[in-house]
Design a protein around this motif. Structure first.
Motif, PDB file in Angstrom:
ATOM      1  N   LYS A 128      -9.462 -96.364  42.023  1.00 44.83           N
ATOM      2  CA  LYS A 128      -8.210 -96.199  41.299  1.00 44.83           C
ATOM      3  C   LYS A 128      -7.739 -94.739  41.311  1.00 44.83           C
ATOM      4  N   HIS A 129      -8.700 -93.839  41.161  1.00 51.57           N
ATOM      5  CA  HIS A 129      -8.355 -92.416  41.230  1.00 51.57           C
ATOM      6  C   HIS A 129      -7.562 -92.113  42.497  1.00 51.57           C
ATOM      7  N   ASP A 130      -8.030 -92.649  43.608  1.00 49.75           N
ATOM      8  CA  ASP A 130      -7.472 -92.272  44.908  1.00 49.75           C
ATOM      9  C   ASP A 130      -6.007 -92.677  45.039  1.00 49.75           C
TER      10      ASP A 130
ATOM     11  N   GLN B 143      -3.841 -93.364  42.669  1.00 48.68           N
ATOM     12  CA  GLN B 143      -2.947 -92.672  41.728  1.00 48.68           C
ATOM     13  C   GLN B 143      -2.740 -91.219  42.135  1.00 48.68           C
ATOM     14  N   ARG B 144      -3.795 -90.582  42.613  1.00 49.37           N
ATOM     15  CA  ARG B 144      -3.649 -89.199  43.074  1.00 49.37           C
ATOM     16  C   ARG B 144      -2.625 -89.132  44.202  1.00 49.37           C
ATOM     17  N   LYS B 145      -2.700 -90.112  45.095  1.00 55.51           N
ATOM     18  CA  LYS B 145      -1.767 -90.099  46.232  1.00 55.51           C
ATOM     19  C   LYS B 145      -0.321 -90.312  45.784  1.00 55.51           C
TER      20      LYS B 145
ATOM     21  N   ILE C 216     -13.555 -84.732  45.375  1.00 56.02           N
ATOM     22  CA  ILE C 216     -12.349 -85.578  45.381  1.00 56.02           C
ATOM     23  C   ILE C 216     -11.380 -85.265  44.244  1.00 56.02           C
ATOM     24  N   HIS C 217     -11.846 -84.563  43.205  1.00 50.15           N
ATOM     25  CA  HIS C 217     -10.940 -84.220  42.106  1.00 50.15           C
ATOM     26  C   HIS C 217     -10.378 -82.809  42.238  1.00 50.15           C
ATOM     27  N   ARG C 218     -10.706 -82.125  43.329  1.00 49.80           N
ATOM     28  CA  ARG C 218     -10.213 -80.751  43.489  1.00 49.80           C
ATOM     29  C   ARG C 218      -8.721 -80.680  43.169  1.00 49.80           C
ATOM     30  N   CYS C 219      -8.379 -79.620  42.468  1.00 52.30           N
ATOM     31  CA  CYS C 219      -7.024 -79.489  41.931  1.00 52.30           C
ATOM     32  C   CYS C 219      -5.922 -79.818  42.931  1.00 52.30           C
ATOM     33  N   VAL C 220      -5.066 -80.751  42.566  1.00 54.94           N
ATOM     34  CA  VAL C 220      -3.916 -81.115  43.388  1.00 54.94           C
ATOM     35  C   VAL C 220      -2.924 -79.952  43.463  1.00 54.94           C
TER      36      VAL C 220
HETATM   37  C1  HEM Z   1      -4.591 -71.652  38.274  1.00 53.22           C
HETATM   38  C2  HEM Z   1      -4.147 -72.836  37.989  1.00 53.22           C
HETATM   39  C3  HEM Z   1      -4.979 -74.103  37.989  1.00 53.22           C
HETATM   40  C4  HEM Z   1      -6.331 -74.269  37.819  1.00 53.22           C
HETATM   41  C5  HEM Z   1      -7.383 -73.200  37.605  1.00 53.22           C
HETATM   42  C6  HEM Z   1      -6.600 -75.687  37.905  1.00 53.22           C
HETATM   43  C7  HEM Z   1      -7.870 -76.244  37.789  1.00 53.22           C
HETATM   44  C8  HEM Z   1      -8.175 -77.579  38.008  1.00 53.22           C
HETATM   45  C9  HEM Z   1      -9.505 -78.134  37.982  1.00 53.22           C
HETATM   46  C10 HEM Z   1     -10.779 -77.364  37.676  1.00 53.22           C
HETATM   47  C11 HEM Z   1      -9.407 -79.462  38.259  1.00 53.22           C
HETATM   48  C12 HEM Z   1     -10.557 -80.471  38.332  1.00 53.22           C
HETATM   49  C13 HEM Z   1     -11.363 -80.280  39.564  1.00 53.22           C
HETATM   50  C14 HEM Z   1     -12.652 -81.061  39.612  1.00 53.22           C
HETATM   51  O1  HEM Z   1     -12.931 -81.860  38.717  1.00 53.22           O
HETATM   52  O2  HEM Z   1     -13.393 -80.876  40.585  1.00 53.22           O
HETATM   53  C15 HEM Z   1      -8.002 -79.740  38.452  1.00 53.22           C
HETATM   54  C16 HEM Z   1      -7.489 -80.988  38.735  1.00 53.22           C
HETATM   55  C17 HEM Z   1      -6.141 -81.257  38.718  1.00 53.22           C
HETATM   56  N1  HEM Z   1      -5.101 -80.340  38.635  1.00 53.22           N
HETATM   57 FE1  HEM Z   1      -5.256 -78.348  38.491  1.00 53.22          FE
HETATM   58  N2  HEM Z   1      -5.429 -76.352  38.103  1.00 53.22           N
HETATM   59  C18 HEM Z   1      -4.409 -75.436  38.166  1.00 53.22           C
HETATM   60  C19 HEM Z   1      -3.064 -75.695  38.373  1.00 53.22           C
HETATM   61  C20 HEM Z   1      -2.527 -76.956  38.498  1.00 53.22           C
HETATM   62  C21 HEM Z   1      -1.119 -77.251  38.674  1.00 53.22           C
HETATM   63  C22 HEM Z   1      -0.016 -76.215  38.803  1.00 53.22           C
HETATM   64  C23 HEM Z   1      -1.011 -78.613  38.696  1.00 53.22           C
HETATM   65  C24 HEM Z   1       0.204 -79.506  38.813  1.00 53.22           C
HETATM   66  C25 HEM Z   1       1.184 -79.335  39.577  1.00 53.22           C
HETATM   67  C26 HEM Z   1      -2.343 -79.170  38.568  1.00 53.22           C
HETATM   68  C27 HEM Z   1      -2.649 -80.517  38.572  1.00 53.22           C
HETATM   69  C28 HEM Z   1      -3.916 -81.030  38.638  1.00 53.22           C
HETATM   70  C29 HEM Z   1      -4.197 -82.466  38.737  1.00 53.22           C
HETATM   71  C30 HEM Z   1      -3.170 -83.570  38.772  1.00 53.22           C
HETATM   72  C31 HEM Z   1      -5.601 -82.596  38.797  1.00 53.22           C
HETATM   73  C32 HEM Z   1      -6.414 -83.890  38.919  1.00 53.22           C
HETATM   74  C33 HEM Z   1      -6.894 -84.080  40.333  1.00 53.22           C
HETATM   75  C34 HEM Z   1      -7.800 -85.274  40.545  1.00 53.22           C
HETATM   76  O3  HEM Z   1      -8.456 -85.732  39.611  1.00 53.22           O
HETATM   77  O4  HEM Z   1      -7.849 -85.761  41.681  1.00 53.22           O
HETATM   78  N3  HEM Z   1      -3.237 -78.134  38.451  1.00 53.22           N
HETATM   79  N4  HEM Z   1      -7.275 -78.566  38.305  1.00 53.22           N
END
Ligand code: HEM
Ligand code: FES
Lengths: 106, 430
Positions: B120-122, B124-126, B376-380
């Protein structure tokens, strides 16, 4: 050793001699090949080393692991010939291989 | 390892007094009593020596006590990488507690894809990732630059003001409003929801659990109106709400799931970038030689941005729940245990990063930090965050060659999750 050619999005080609065992990501980063970032240092965990492998080299490059396939799910512009360059290690069998790099990595 | 404390203190003779005192205390206290979720460690910025000790003495550490239940702390870079990339054995699922050390409230579960496992994660992320496609980033760049310029043009000169409010919040909130195509005049609601969503109810002055849930539901009501306006548009708009409303993977979400994903995007895109903008200013001004380097060679801006994000580590941790028993570092993590990956510690691990406590804008392998997570959860949104910071620094370089004066210490957020600032007094030299 393998001679690997990287073709950038704008068509410019670079050929690099890569030592056996060194990944195509490491070689690219060490030589400043544009379009390959390698943010995770080769842990198959960032997908910023996405390349397209020329069709005739796909088989030689081997199969994607499960984790590689999972990471490729989220890269931009993925196609059937997509691989993560950190998961391909140079060997004599890859001598002459050609890969295309994307304009940017996401 | 007691000698380590002395060695380290000697290496850090420029260390601020609060850290010297914290170090003395950390090395004189048994690790058994340590709870890293204690917000005093974060408001006082005194967590550093504790992490140093854990990395050396107990890199996979079990905290039996603690206000939010027992948990494991993973503090070395390589171990964090191992957990973060092992989504098969370490779950992010909200129903198991989710992705913060404190469990998600079982009676108010907000499903969001950061707190879901595949498949489900995949999907929704897409659904939302096109918002940060290379093409859309190129489009956003121009917009962010114009807005940043307008913000800087209106800053007072020669008088003290709050950098967090006037610059960091304003810029990131404008960005977020654009991503959602959110009514412009209401945009500070996004900041408000972002702050409240992560506010720890055990901290005095923060909303209670009930109050917080009511605020979250207000957010849902507001966004439901936007959804309804956009869901039937013949041509889906190029905004996050339209993307969720039109994608088959997300268009049938239940309301709480819509809310969950909204909160994810609001918090993800807001607090993190905001705190990097504030942190970056402090680091640069506290390190005049790095600032001089950047002025002499503005092409270092990309590298400087990565270093700022490493040094700040805007999210101090992410949490997983073990799905099976796992052996790590000679310890056995049991099925069901909470596992906290302390990015803030891994980013200062001398085993992986040379001179990790030094703010060094052109350090080797500068992009290899943990702030965006891995796997896989690396920040989008990582490229978008970097783009915003890059523009901020390019505009600062253009306007303020003499730098910006830091007039006092920042106020830090009381959270072991969002590592950030609520205010920073600064002055632009007249
Ligand atoms: C310096 C700024 C940011 C930092 C440090 C950051 C950090 C992170 C981290 C640590 C995660 C989780 C990674 C993991 O669990 O391995 C994450 C996931 C995510 N971030 Fe960021 N983030 C930043 C900016 C943003 C921005 C600008 C957006 C939106 C446009 C965003 C949207 C998301 C989303 C949607 C996820 C979930 C990804 C997933 O679960 O597949 N982030 N972020
Ligand atoms: S370098 Fe990160 S996936 Fe290849």
């Amino acid at each position: 050793m393998a001679r690997i050619t990287y073709i950038a999005a704008d068509g410019a080609a670079r050929t690099i001699d890569v030592d056996d065992g060194v990944s195509l990501m490491e070689a690219a980063v060490a030589n400043g090949v544009p379009g390959i970032d390698g943010d995770c240092g080769g842990n198959c965990a960032c997908a910023t080393c996405h390349v397209h492998v020329a069709p005739e080299w796909l088989a030689a490059a081997g199969a994607r692991s499960e984790m590689e396939a999972a990471m490729l799910e989220f890269a931009d512009g993925v196609t059937a010939d997509s691989r993560l360059a950190c998961q391909i290690a140079a060997s004599p069998a890859l001598d002459g291989m050609v890969v295309r790099t994307p304009a940017s990595q996401h | 390892m007691a000698t380590r404390a002395i060695d380290f203190a000697a290496l850090n003779d420029g260390e601020p007094p609060h850290l010297a005192a914290a170090r003395a205390q950390a090395y004189a206290t048994p690790l058994e009593t340590l709870d890293l979720l204690d917000t005093d460690l974060w408001t006082g910025d005194t967590h550093w020596p504790w992490f140093e000790r854990l990395r050396d003495e107990s890199p996979i550490h079990y905290h039996a006590g603690g206000g939010f239940g027992p948990y494991w702390s993973v503090t070395r870079y390589a171990d964090i990488m191992a957990v973060d990339t092992d989504h098969v054995r370490f779950s992010s699922d909200a129903h198991l507690g989710g992705i913060t050390a404190k469990d998600m409230d079982a009676d108010f579960i907000l499903p969001m894809f950061i707190a879901m496992d595949p498949p489900k994660h995949d999907v929704q992320r897409k659904a939302v990732s096109p918002i940060v496609s290379p093409g859309n980033l190129a489009f956003l760049e121009q917009l962010i630059r114009e807005r940043a310029q307008a913000i800087f043009d209106n800053l007072p000169v020669g008088e003290t003001f709050d950098w967090v409010d006037r610059v960091s919040i304003e810029l990131t909130t404008q960005m977020l409003a654009t991503l959602f195509d959110f009514p412009w005049e209401d945009r500070r609601l996004l900041t408000y929801w972002s702050d409240k969503a992560t506010a720890d109810e055990t901290v005095p002055g923060n909303p209670t659990k009930q109050e917080r849930e009511a605020i979250m539901l207000e957010c849902l009501v507001y966004f439901t109106k936007l959804w309804n306006e956009r869901v039937n548009a013949p041509e889906p708009g190029n905004d996050l709400v339209s993307m969720l409303a039109h994608n088959p993977a997300t268009r049938n979400m239940i309301p709480m799931e819509y809310l969950g994903n909204l909160i994810l995007l609001i918090v993800g895109g807001n607090d993190t970038t905001r705190n990097s903008i504030t942190g970056g200013l402090q680091f640069m001004m506290a390190n005049p030689s790095e600032w001089a380097k950047l002025k002499a060679n503005p092409a270092l801006v990309d590298s400087a941005v990565s270093e700022i994000i490493r040094y700040q580590t805007p999210l101090a941790h992410m949490r997983r729940t073990a799905l099976t028993d796992v052996e790590m570092g000679g310890k056995t993590i049991r099925k069901g245990d909470r596992v906290v990956m302390w990015y803030v510690s891994g980013n200062r691990d001398e085993r992986a990063i040379p001179e990790p406590n030094r703010f060094w804008i052109d350090r080797p392998r500068v992009r290899q930090h943990l702030s965006f997570g891995f796997g896989i959860h690396r920040c989008v949104g990582n490229r978008l965050a970097e783009l915003q910071l890059k523009i901020v620094w390019q505009e600062i370089l253009k306007r303020y060659p003499e730098g910006i004066e830091i007039m006092g210490p920042p106020t830090r957020v009381a959270s072991a999750f969002v590592k950030g600032y609520s205010s920073l007094p600064v002055r632009i030299p007249a």
